[in-house]
Design an enzyme around this catalytic site. Structure first.
Site, short mmCIF file in Angstrom:
data_model
loop_
_atom_site.label_atom_id
_atom_site.label_comp_id
_atom_site.label_asym_id
_atom_site.label_seq_id
_atom_site.Cartn_x
_atom_site.Cartn_y
_atom_site.Cartn_z
N GLY A 211 42.62 45.74 66.14
CA GLY A 211 43.48 46.10 67.27
C GLY A 211 42.70 46.17 68.57
O GLY A 211 41.58 45.68 68.65
N ASN A 212 43.30 46.79 69.58
CA ASN A 212 42.62 46.95 70.86
C ASN A 212 42.97 48.31 71.46
O ASN A 212 43.77 49.06 70.89
CB ASN A 212 42.95 45.79 71.80
CG ASN A 212 44.44 45.68 72.06
OD1 ASN A 212 45.05 46.59 72.62
ND2 ASN A 212 45.04 44.59 71.62
N TYR A 213 42.39 48.61 72.61
CA TYR A 213 42.52 49.96 73.18
C TYR A 213 43.82 50.20 73.95
O TYR A 213 44.00 51.26 74.53
CB TYR A 213 41.34 50.25 74.11
CG TYR A 213 40.03 50.43 73.39
CD1 TYR A 213 39.87 51.49 72.51
CD2 TYR A 213 38.99 49.55 73.59
CE1 TYR A 213 38.67 51.67 71.85
CE2 TYR A 213 37.78 49.73 72.93
CZ TYR A 213 37.63 50.79 72.06
OH TYR A 213 36.45 50.96 71.41
#
Ligand code: CTP
Length: 400
Positions: A211-213
């Site tokens: 995923g990402n932030y």
């Protein structure tokens, strides 16, 4: 909301007699915190639910209750009607709405509304049967027909203990609508808007993902501002929060987001792709949880679906993309605008502390296909969202 948003704006709040009367206090707080001047008026029934003393304390002014007697500061219904730039009835009971629809004036709230040409905002709250009853709906339709703005009640637990439609809208939502009306920005009324938000989660195994932030905050702010400005909003998000007054479609992966967006975009007028879609996803998803070993593991990633490309330009749909860039913001944005055939792009400078990913603040540059360029300085995401909607509105009206 920053303190100056409603600086000096004059709002009269009429409280009618229902259990939700106590919640008007939060709305008054929200308005005074945003800099508005608030005068409160109470129906005789409302006085049995909340006291003038409390309302004087939160509004910093005497309260108008007995309409046949001049109040402490001389607030008669005519005085209030002339003073107010906007009148909001919070909560609006079935009885008060019926009176307003018919033009009855037998206490200070209905009397002030009838004596005023100020915009009217109604926040209904009542039992679900009373709300859905044809009489109430007819009165609401009549009031809408005279340009009253209705902050739809939420579905939830009612005073009766059961669940249904009729809960007073949240204070934040009521204040946001009042702000939109006062700033002349109910301009998205009737528009069907779809917003995507959050970082996609690409499964590695049943418990892990790549995923990402992205926190989904920018997308949520865009959805909330659009709803406050009158749009019918669907939020397709990987960070569900059940926002009031917005249809939410929770998703995980980019593939799920694409399926949800295909559905949501049918018949929509505007798509805002604020989601941070993972560009790569694990090639294989393990059917069972991967066990830890002492050996390194390789994660093989394949390019993910490009949602904006897959959805493609379509007639009647104004498409807004986001771009996260570390340098040459405007040039990169222009290039992405063209390659993705977008109507408008919002470029974020990433890698700057205190703004963007995960933060409550953002600073962006908006570029439209029609040549509009707007630099929005670092502001709370809610305010950035407002300015982005201003740019979308300007561009759509230019016929970009
Ligand atoms: N986007 C998309 N599908 C993807 C990747 C991005 O629909 N697989 C959308 C994003 O939601 C955003 C826009 O495309 O609105 C641009 O996203 P960005 O990640 O900045 O651009 P990319 O095209 O992925 O380019 P790069 O990451 O190489 O800068």
């Amino acid at each position: 909301m920053s303190e100056s948003r409603l600086q000096g704006r004059r709002v009269a709040i009429g409280i009618s007699g229902g259990i939700a009367a106590y919640k008007a206090i939060e709305v008054i707080r929200g308005l005074t915190d945003a800099g508005a001047e608030v005068r409160v008026m109470l129906t005789p029934e409302a006085m049995r639910f909340v006291t003038p003393l409390t309302l004087e304390a939160v509004s910093y002014h005497p309260v108008a209750a007995d309409w046949l007697a001049a109040q402490g500061a001389g607030e008669t219904h005519i005085g209030l009607a002339e003073w107010a730039e906007l009148i909001a009835i919070v909560p609006a009971t079935a009885n008060t709405m019926a009176k307003l629809a018919l033009g009855l004036a037998d206490e200070i709230v209905s009397g002030t509304v009838l004596a005023s040409r100020a915009p009217l905002v109604l926040a209904p709250a009542m039992n679900d049967v009373m709300y859905t009853q044809q009489q109430t709906q007819d009165h609401l339709a009549a009031l809408r027909g005279r340009h009253a703005v209705v902050v739809e009640p939420a579905i939830g637990r009612l005073a009766s203990g059961k669940s249904g439609v009729g809960r007073l809208a949240s204070a934040e939502r009521i204040v946001a609508v009042i702000e939109a009306v006062l700033s002349g920005r109910r301009n998205l009324d009737g528009l069907r808007v779809v917003v995507s938000a959050g970082g996609t989660r690409e499964a590695v195994d049943p418990v892990r993902y790549v995923g990402n932030y992205s926190s989904g905050k920018m997308g949520r702010a865009l959805a909330e501002v659009a709803a406050a400005r009158g749009a019918d909003v669907t939020l397709v998000t990987t960070v569900p929060s059940n926002p009031e007054g917005i249809a939410e479609m929770p998703v995980g992966s980019a593939a799920e987001m694409l399926t949800a967006l295909e559905k949501a975009c049918t018949g929509a007028d505007v798509l805002v792709m604020a989601a941070a879609v993972a560009d790569y996803a694990p090639d294989q998803v393990a059917a069972s949880k991967l066990k830890r070993t002492d050996q390194p593991i390789d994660l093989h990633l394949r390019p993910n679906v490009d949602i904006l490309k897959a959805l493609g330009p379509r007639r009647g749909l104004f498409r807004v993309g986001f771009a996260a860039e570390t340098d040459e913001l405007r040039a990169q944005a222009q290039q992405k605008l063209e390659s993705k055939h977008l109507d408008l792009i919002v470029a974020n400078q990433v890698g700057v502390d205190g703004q963007g990913l995960g933060s409550d603040f953002n600073a962006v540059t908006v570029v439209s296909a029609s040549g509009l360029v707007v630099d929005i300085p670092r502001l709370p995401k809610w305010e950035v969202a407002g300015r982005i909607w201003d740019a979308i509105d300007t561009t759509r009206n230019r016929g970009a």
